[in-house]
Write an enzyme that holds these catalytic residues in place. Structure first.
Site, PDB file in Angstrom:
ATOM      1  N   ARG A  99       0.757  -1.055  -0.195  1.00 27.81           N
ATOM      2  CA  ARG A  99      -0.218  -0.511  -0.208  1.00 27.81           C
ATOM      3  C   ARG A  99       1.153   1.487  -0.062  1.00 27.81           C
ATOM      4  NH1 ARG A  99      -2.605   4.401  -0.039  1.00 27.81           N
ATOM      5  NH2 ARG A  99      -4.335   4.457   0.867  1.00 27.81           N
ATOM      6  N   ARG A 121      -0.823  -5.635   4.903  1.00 30.29           N
ATOM      7  CA  ARG A 121      -0.369  -5.251   3.555  1.00 30.29           C
ATOM      8  C   ARG A 121       0.934  -4.317   4.011  1.00 30.29           C
ATOM      9  NH1 ARG A 121      -5.219  -1.299   0.769  1.00 30.29           N
ATOM     10  NH2 ARG A 121      -4.518  -0.854   2.583  1.00 30.29           N
ATOM     11  N   GLU A 145     -11.895   4.969  -4.922  1.00 30.54           N
ATOM     12  CA  GLU A 145     -11.985   3.424  -5.121  1.00 30.54           C
ATOM     13  C   GLU A 145     -12.415   2.877  -5.714  1.00 30.54           C
ATOM     14  OE1 GLU A 145     -10.774   1.785  -2.312  1.00 30.54           O
ATOM     15  OE2 GLU A 145     -10.098   3.416  -1.493  1.00 30.54           O
TER      16      GLU A 145
END
Length: 250
Positions: free
Chosen positions: A44, A86, A52
């Site tokens: 990320r 992540r 999104e």
């Protein structure tokens, strides 16, 4: 109002983590700020937030990240993990900071938790440049004629127990009634709300509360079960039903 999504990308202690640079091989790009490495790790990108999957310019941001990484030597500067497992970090493509380039292109806004954090000045200046040029997510509707009269982002007492005292008041300064049906309201994180059906009369105000209640001519309720707006810093994005930016208020 229909709540499309509710959630926060939470970075836990990444500034305290020891930074570590390594060459990596990218397997695929997931979206505009997330990628997967050939060793299976998901990364990320720190300091930015791109549209999104349901948002305007999602595909463009995703494609742009692919373009930035294509046929280049990739280096990852990692800062631990988020709650989803992540890896958090800055990605370099041939020594070019990818996180920064996405902001410059107007396909992300800065998403930082400290004014003295790493790259804060660079990210801030890049965002201001994209705003001035109205690139990507910053392209304003030329007919935009709605303003923020008041923004009470810090409710009295405990925010979690007083959601309806967290509100924003919009005013229609257009020369006509403003049909806001299908418009989206978003913060810097991943909170997205859609106005199902509403028309704001000429020279009228509407108070949009974070909590629940009965909608009326002067009040709308987002139905959130927790506070939406950060008390220290945040940005409100208001987009019309076509995804065009109508208002950005920080």
């Amino acid at each position: 109002l229909i709540m499309l999504g509710l959630g926060f990308t939470t970075y836990i202690g990444y500034f305290a983590a020891t930074e570590y640079r390594e060459p990596v091989d990218v397997s695929r790009v997931i979206d505009g700020d997330t990628l997967e490495l050939k060793d299976g790790r998901q990364v990320r990108l720190l300091g930015i937030n791109t549209p999104e999957v349901s948002e305007f310019l999602y595909k463009e941001a995703t494609d742009y990240l692919r373009q930035l990484l294509a046929d280049k030597q990739i280096t990852l500067e990692s800062f631990g993990q988020d709650k989803y497992g992540r890896t958090l970090g800055y990605v370099y493509a041939d020594d070019e900071l990818v996180n920064l380039e996405i902001i410059k292109a107007g396909l992300a806004h800065k998403y930082l938790f400290s004014d003295d954090g790493k790259f804060y000045k660079e990210f801030r200046d890049a965002e201001e440049g994209a705003k001035e040029k109205q690139l990507g997510i910053w392209k304003l509707d030329k007919r935009s004629c709605i303003s923020v009269v008041s923004f009470n982002y810090n409710a009295e007492g405990n925010d979690n127990q007083n959601l309806n005292d967290e509100y924003v008041i919009f005013r229609n300064v257009c020369a006509y009634p403003l049909d806001m049906s299908g418009w989206e309201l978003k913060d810097e994180g991943t909170n997205i709300y859609r106005i199902k059906s509403f028309t704001l009369p000429l020279n009228s105000d509407i108070t949009v509360h974070s909590g629940s209640g009965k909608n009326s001519d002067g009040n709308l309720y987002l139905g959130s079960r927790r506070p939406i707006w950060n008390n220290d810093k945040d940005t409100l994005f208001l987009r019309d039903k076509n995804g065009t930016l109508v208002l950005a208020f920080s």
